[in-house]
Enzyme design. Sequence first.
Site, PDB file in Angstrom:
ATOM      1  N   ASP A 169      34.842 -46.152 -40.107  1.00 58.32           N
ATOM      2  CA  ASP A 169      36.270 -46.066 -40.384  1.00 58.32           C
ATOM      3  C   ASP A 169      36.748 -44.614 -40.411  1.00 58.32           C
ATOM      4  O   ASP A 169      35.974 -43.686 -40.667  1.00 58.32           O
ATOM      5  CB  ASP A 169      36.599 -46.701 -41.738  1.00 58.32           C
ATOM      6  N   ASP A 170      38.059 -44.450 -40.176  1.00 55.33           N
ATOM      7  CA  ASP A 170      38.828 -43.211 -40.426  1.00 55.33           C
ATOM      8  C   ASP A 170      38.745 -42.157 -39.332  1.00 55.33           C
ATOM      9  O   ASP A 170      39.398 -41.125 -39.433  1.00 55.33           O
ATOM     10  CB  ASP A 170      38.427 -42.535 -41.751  1.00 55.33           C
ATOM     11  N   HIS A 203      42.822 -49.098 -37.425  1.00 55.04           N
ATOM     12  CA  HIS A 203      42.762 -48.822 -38.863  1.00 55.04           C
ATOM     13  C   HIS A 203      44.107 -48.275 -39.335  1.00 55.04           C
ATOM     14  O   HIS A 203      44.158 -47.470 -40.272  1.00 55.04           O
ATOM     15  CB  HIS A 203      41.638 -47.826 -39.141  1.00 55.04           C
ATOM     16  N   HIS A 247      46.528 -44.574 -42.045  1.00 60.11           N
ATOM     17  CA  HIS A 247      45.707 -45.040 -43.167  1.00 60.11           C
ATOM     18  C   HIS A 247      46.582 -45.556 -44.301  1.00 60.11           C
ATOM     19  O   HIS A 247      46.344 -45.309 -45.484  1.00 60.11           O
ATOM     20  CB  HIS A 247      44.781 -43.923 -43.669  1.00 60.11           C
ATOM     21  N   HIS A 307      31.642 -44.467 -42.550  1.00 60.61           N
ATOM     22  CA  HIS A 307      32.794 -43.633 -42.213  1.00 60.61           C
ATOM     23  C   HIS A 307      32.351 -42.477 -41.320  1.00 60.61           C
ATOM     24  O   HIS A 307      31.289 -41.884 -41.558  1.00 60.61           O
ATOM     25  CB  HIS A 307      33.472 -43.091 -43.474  1.00 60.61           C
TER      26      HIS A 307
END
Length: 719
Positions: A70-71, A121, A125, A224
């Site tokens: 993620d991210d 995603h 965020h 991540h």
Amino acid sequence: MGLGSLALILLLLLDGFANGAVGEAPRHEPKSQPPPAPEAVTSGGPVVNMAGGTPHSMRTPPKTIALTFDDGPDPTWTPRLLDVLKRHDAHATFFSIGAHIARRPALVKRMIDEGNEIGSHTYTHVDMATAPAWRDRLELDLTQRALAGAAGVHTRLVRMPYSSRPDGLTAPEWRAAERAGRDGYLLVLTDTDTEDWQRPGVDKIVQSALAAEKDGRGAIVMLHDAGGDRTETIAAVEQMITRLQARGYRFTTVSRAMGLPPADVPATTSEKAIGWTLVAAQRTASALTDWMRILFVIAGVLAALRLAVLLVFAHVHRKRARRSPLYRAIRPRDGTAPDASAAPPVSVVVPAYNEEAGIAATVRTLVDTDYPGPLEIIVVDDGSSDRTAEIVERLAPPGVRLIRKPNGGKPDALNVGIAASRGEILVLVDGDTVFQRDTLRHLVSPLAADPSVGAVSGNTKVANRKGVLGKWQHLEYVIGFNLDRRMFDLARCMPTIPGAIGAFRRRTLVSVGGVPTDTLAEDTDLTMAICRGGWRVVYAEHALAWTEAPSSLRQLWRQRYRWCYGTLQAMWKHRRALVERGPFGRRCLLYLTAFQVILPLFAPAVDLFAVFGLVFMDPVAPLAMWSLFALAQVAAGGYALWLDGERLRPLWTMPLQQVVYRQLLYLVVVQSVVTAVLGTRLRWHTIRRTGTFGGPGLDLGRDADPDLGPGSHAGIAAP
């Protein structure tokens, strides 16, 4: 100028919006625990298909690991993770933030080209459970457009920020997931949340990820690839893959693990074009923000250095002026009578166009002087349509001559007066200016003392300084103009002798062809020509002249617009001084270019970035920098006022001056540069006089209103 400012604001806003994209971090929890999602979801698998309105959960097959990151993408950590995956022939799913996708399209293409897949995603965020429905749709739509522009694909997968395992899904999160499902998304949660964003250590990350190893179950593992130091994550992924591949596990994408069609769907040509526009805008905004950050620091450092240099030069100039005989050549012998033997003949030339409001005060103060030498005063009426000439004739003081001529502009009027004069020294004075009794004596002294001095600049003061605008101009004259002139005097590169008060040798003026008529800043043009001619130009701080400053923002804009445009004309006209011998070109022109052209051109953008930083970034840095600079300005202003024998009372307006008045002057520079670049000719702007000196009982004694001039401690008085 307006379109450029609008584009800058929009790009900064775009980057500010995108900078909401942060790494995994605790969100603001509600005061009460929200209800959970439906049991059919919380007890199901980590992949939820909501097609048809009914949720269908899916679980990972045995011996199958779907690593999810993620991210990202992150320019440092994502490539290193991709290297690990490629080295072990493993694949993963990257739930990327749209703003990061737009900034790093090459990295996104590498992910896909190496067999990995991309999921959404959101763009920044955002917490989809608490954001309004329109914001959720906007976030997902922008991410799709960024993907189309970066890699030419859309995605079917979404992972909501702050989501984790199915059994932790709340009702608000489920409502957001349902909205995404109706738009065709497949919701991806996780079996195992390693919480690697907390950096618990490589062993704990590996232990969390291998929880399913005991009974051969498959799992979706959440990790991540951005949001901080991911060294532990990379090391843990290496260990996971090495250990589990040896036991027959495969590492693949979410779609392949679930036996679903590929998540990446080719985008249409129009979608790619729109996406490319977004990617280009986002990358431009990101680069602009980076450059603005650098420019902000550079501008601050340059402004601080300039202020420090000005103060050092001002201190040195004050000490030298007190010791030098240059400024005391014409002084009283016994303290009561001036020394006439050292005083050369002086002719004062006053060009006047529609100056009925103040011409009487100007003439009276010129006549009422303690200058001991021969003196003549010539008023050149430049075709005035008011009572200027009539007032001068009615006064008819001894030694004053009136010349009438058709209107031809101030430079032409000055040249007519110079041609008609007889004095060895010529003092050029504006028709809205008043002198003190000792002004002429202080002004002419350097010319009498040193034959290398070709011209002298006096000290111009703002008389109408009671209002805030007047106080701002007063501070500008004392802190800006006069500190600069002290430095220019020591550096021997004076760019401007103000039209309000200046003294010249006749042969100096003759050597440069008189007052130039082809620029709007004839005083700057003339001074630059004198400096290039090898003459020394000095600053006489005690030769005070009081002038009427513009009393409205409109009048101020018109005056400064003409000044700035004329200065640009003069700089361009004398540009060859840069390659000539002598200090003028390399010192003066470079200084003016840096601090009166380039820095003011970028200053509005720097100020916009400071506001941007307060809203979208850590506000401490811009606030601290502005506060320190404001304090330094106030301290420097206090010193400059003290040097000029002025009261410190106007300093309270200085912080507001930095916010309002300074911006106005910067915009004047921008408009002047645009006008010059476009080749537009600017005409002379006449400033309407309000008659500051026109009242009865004009007094230059010590009992003057302290708001209109220096205090009695200075030994001089104000009108």
